[in-house]
Design an enzyme around this catalytic site. Sequence first.
Site, PDB file in Angstrom:
ATOM      1  N   PHE A  11       0.771  -1.230  -0.084  1.00 51.54           N
ATOM      2  CA  PHE A  11      -0.285  -0.041   0.092  1.00 51.54           C
ATOM      3  C   PHE A  11       0.839   1.184   0.172  1.00 51.54           C
ATOM      4  CE2 PHE A  11      -2.179   2.666   3.500  1.00 51.54           C
ATOM      5  CZ  PHE A  11      -2.553   3.561   2.517  1.00 51.54           C
ATOM      6  N   ASP A  31      10.202  -6.889  -2.801  1.00 50.89           N
ATOM      7  CA  ASP A  31       9.077  -7.407  -2.095  1.00 50.89           C
ATOM      8  C   ASP A  31       8.794  -9.206  -2.263  1.00 50.89           C
ATOM      9  OD1 ASP A  31       6.198  -5.539  -1.339  1.00 50.89           O
ATOM     10  OD2 ASP A  31       6.223  -7.731  -1.440  1.00 50.89           O
ATOM     11  N   ALA A  73       8.870  -3.037   4.111  1.00 49.08           N
ATOM     12  CA  ALA A  73       8.571  -4.558   3.974  1.00 49.08           C
ATOM     13  C   ALA A  73       8.524  -4.771   5.787  1.00 49.08           C
ATOM     14  CB  ALA A  73       9.223  -5.330   3.443  1.00 49.08           C
ATOM     15  N   ALA A  74       7.196  -5.398   5.885  1.00 55.81           N
ATOM     16  CA  ALA A  74       6.961  -5.847   7.184  1.00 55.81           C
ATOM     17  C   ALA A  74       5.663  -6.798   7.413  1.00 55.81           C
ATOM     18  CB  ALA A  74       6.706  -4.446   8.022  1.00 55.81           C
ATOM     19  N   TYR A 141       4.746  -6.285  17.912  1.00 49.03           N
ATOM     20  CA  TYR A 141       4.892  -5.453  16.651  1.00 49.03           C
ATOM     21  C   TYR A 141       5.446  -4.151  16.918  1.00 49.03           C
ATOM     22  CZ  TYR A 141       3.268  -2.604  12.708  1.00 49.03           C
ATOM     23  OH  TYR A 141       3.272  -1.516  11.804  1.00 49.03           O
ATOM     24  N   VAL A 184      -9.498   0.725   8.558  1.00 48.44           N
ATOM     25  CA  VAL A 184     -10.833   0.922   8.888  1.00 48.44           C
ATOM     26  C   VAL A 184     -11.410   1.469   7.653  1.00 48.44           C
ATOM     27  CG1 VAL A 184     -10.658   2.782  10.444  1.00 48.44           C
ATOM     28  CG2 VAL A 184     -12.530   1.186  10.374  1.00 48.44           C
ATOM     29  N   ILE A 200     -19.098  -1.829  13.638  1.00 50.15           N
ATOM     30  CA  ILE A 200     -18.163  -0.923  14.569  1.00 50.15           C
ATOM     31  C   ILE A 200     -17.796  -1.577  15.734  1.00 50.15           C
ATOM     32  CG2 ILE A 200     -18.186   1.290  15.638  1.00 50.15           C
ATOM     33  CD1 ILE A 200     -20.220   2.370  13.453  1.00 50.15           C
ATOM     34  N   ARG A 208      -8.377   7.556  16.465  1.00 50.96           N
ATOM     35  CA  ARG A 208      -7.237   7.525  15.858  1.00 50.96           C
ATOM     36  C   ARG A 208      -6.940   8.648  15.040  1.00 50.96           C
ATOM     37  NH1 ARG A 208      -7.500   4.059  18.863  1.00 50.96           N
ATOM     38  NH2 ARG A 208      -7.275   1.698  18.741  1.00 50.96           N
ATOM     39  N   GLY A 268      -7.991  -5.221  24.166  1.00 50.09           N
ATOM     40  CA  GLY A 268      -6.768  -4.711  24.156  1.00 50.09           C
ATOM     41  C   GLY A 268      -6.426  -3.584  23.253  1.00 50.09           C
TER      42      GLY A 268
HETATM   43  N1  NAD Z   1      -0.801   1.239   7.217  1.00 51.62           N
HETATM   44  C1  NAD Z   1      -0.602   1.770   8.179  1.00 51.62           C
HETATM   45  O1  NAD Z   1      -1.487   2.547   8.892  1.00 51.62           O
HETATM   46  C2  NAD Z   1       0.963   2.048   8.922  1.00 51.62           C
HETATM   47  C3  NAD Z   1       1.185   2.520  10.293  1.00 51.62           C
HETATM   48  C4  NAD Z   1       2.395   2.469  10.908  1.00 51.62           C
HETATM   49  C5  NAD Z   1       3.565   1.747  10.223  1.00 51.62           C
HETATM   50  N2  NAD Z   1       3.260   1.141   8.889  1.00 51.62           N
HETATM   51  C6  NAD Z   1       4.344   0.302   8.264  1.00 51.62           C
HETATM   52  O2  NAD Z   1       4.333   0.898   6.979  1.00 51.62           O
HETATM   53  C7  NAD Z   1       4.896  -0.184   6.219  1.00 51.62           C
HETATM   54  C8  NAD Z   1       4.117  -0.334   5.009  1.00 51.62           C
HETATM   55  O3  NAD Z   1       2.615  -0.662   5.603  1.00 51.62           O
HETATM   56  P1  NAD Z   1       1.621  -0.928   4.403  1.00 51.62           P
HETATM   57  O4  NAD Z   1       0.335  -0.605   5.220  1.00 51.62           O
HETATM   58  O5  NAD Z   1       1.828  -0.291   3.319  1.00 51.62           O
HETATM   59  O6  NAD Z   1       1.445  -2.712   4.281  1.00 51.62           O
HETATM   60  P2  NAD Z   1       1.458  -3.467   2.984  1.00 51.62           P
HETATM   61  O7  NAD Z   1       1.363  -5.013   3.751  1.00 51.62           O
HETATM   62  O8  NAD Z   1       0.692  -3.056   1.979  1.00 51.62           O
HETATM   63  O9  NAD Z   1       3.235  -3.427   2.475  1.00 51.62           O
HETATM   64  C9  NAD Z   1       4.127  -4.131   3.072  1.00 51.62           C
HETATM   65  C10 NAD Z   1       4.908  -4.971   2.048  1.00 51.62           C
HETATM   66  O10 NAD Z   1       5.727  -5.635   2.497  1.00 51.62           O
HETATM   67  C11 NAD Z   1       5.661  -6.950   1.932  1.00 51.62           C
HETATM   68  N3  NAD Z   1       6.420  -7.910   2.856  1.00 51.62           N
HETATM   69  C12 NAD Z   1       6.163  -8.370   3.911  1.00 51.62           C
HETATM   70  N4  NAD Z   1       7.236  -9.311   4.434  1.00 51.62           N
HETATM   71  C13 NAD Z   1       8.037  -9.221   3.623  1.00 51.62           C
HETATM   72  C14 NAD Z   1       9.633  -9.877   3.613  1.00 51.62           C
HETATM   73  N5  NAD Z   1       9.672 -10.774   4.677  1.00 51.62           N
HETATM   74  N6  NAD Z   1      10.028  -9.823   2.583  1.00 51.62           N
HETATM   75  C15 NAD Z   1       9.701  -8.947   1.438  1.00 51.62           C
HETATM   76  N7  NAD Z   1       8.485  -8.083   1.388  1.00 51.62           N
HETATM   77  C16 NAD Z   1       7.893  -8.353   2.587  1.00 51.62           C
HETATM   78  C17 NAD Z   1       4.409  -7.327   1.470  1.00 51.62           C
HETATM   79  O11 NAD Z   1       4.321  -8.130   0.576  1.00 51.62           O
HETATM   80  C18 NAD Z   1       3.705  -5.915   1.244  1.00 51.62           C
HETATM   81  O12 NAD Z   1       3.832  -5.761  -0.220  1.00 51.62           O
HETATM   82  C19 NAD Z   1       5.204  -1.231   7.142  1.00 51.62           C
HETATM   83  O13 NAD Z   1       6.543  -1.457   7.631  1.00 51.62           O
HETATM   84  C20 NAD Z   1       4.182  -0.807   8.289  1.00 51.62           C
HETATM   85  O14 NAD Z   1       4.389  -1.609   9.599  1.00 51.62           O
HETATM   86  C21 NAD Z   1       1.882   1.160   8.249  1.00 51.62           C
END
Ligand code: NAD
Length: 308
Positions: A11, A31, A73-74, A141, A184, A200, A208, A268
Amino acid sequence: MKIMITGGAGFIGSNIADRLIDEGNTVIIVDDLSNGKKENINKKAVFYKKDIRDADLADIFIKEKPHIVIHNAAQLSVRISVEDPVYDAEVNVKGGLNVFNCSMKTGVKKIIFASSGGTVYGEQEKFPADESHSTNPISPYGVAKLASEKYLHYFYKTYGLEYIALRYANIYGPRQDPLGEAGVVAIFSSIILKGGSPVINGDGNQTRDYVYVKDVVEANMRAIESNFVGCVNISTSKETSVNELFAALKQVSGNNSIVENHGPAKAGEAFRSSLDYSLAKKVLGWQPKTSVKEGIELTFAWFKENTF
Ligand SMILES: NC(=O)c1ccc[n+]([C@@H]2O[C@H](COP(=O)([O-])OP(=O)(O)OC[C@H]3O[C@@H](n4cnc5c(N)ncnc54)[C@H](O)[C@@H]3O)[C@@H](O)[C@H]2O)c1
């Protein structure tokens, strides 16, 4: 400039990639597509389907020699991190450390890390919380995000590898996973477009701090240019309740038959969250531009075009 984005099929990462490519940069996406989608990957990006935990990740760094790494990536589920903290740490601590170590060894100038302001502070004592707030995360996390920030500090102090950890509040917008647990706006938009009424959790007064993804992309652009090193909140300093989001989405959909359903409160779940973005304004010259109303209209319109 040559910029590597881990998680660039996801995303936030894919939205950043599009903007960087539009502005003439070379983008390398790493990715494993565990949650990201092939269709999110900009056709002009160089794509490696690769797990950030793999030992041969270094080969990509040696071949591509990026100037900047945007580490997105996460494993992003707080629930999964609670159920399986070891797996969460494998991806979010060890995977991140692999990225940082490869960066240090191959002369990367700076890492921009997607941290989480919603989890690193733990139970908020102050609203909105600024970066000096105590950091006592209450989920694995959040612990992993905080540990990654500390590793980045270590690499900076020891090897001069610069970093900016962007502590995101709740990000929403086009391409967010509507089947995830946290988005959400994406979840409600998708249910409403399928003719359903979203549930909800609890009384819906929980709040938030919602930031539109285009503003997050801008924060990353500013972070690339900035000399600042450290952690900075990316937020709106405003609280929006789930009930307010629901009402805004119902209005945007133009569907008056949507019913306001309430289910049990999520165990939680923090009741309130909001982060102060004054530091981002000072050091990145960044502030959010998109109101929640405008962001919801844009997000709903995108989900309408891209049915799930
Ligand atoms: N969306 C939010 O509200 C939010 C808030 C705080 C932090 N973040 C952080 O922002 C980052 C992006 O989040 P997002 O919402 O775009 O999520 P997302 O899942 O859309 O993007 C994460 C991407 O990482 C890739 N990925 C996961 N594990 C991997 C691995 N082991 N090796 C390679 N690629 C891997 C997934 O395929 C995915 O494309 C993350 O680190 C997330 O923790 C997001």
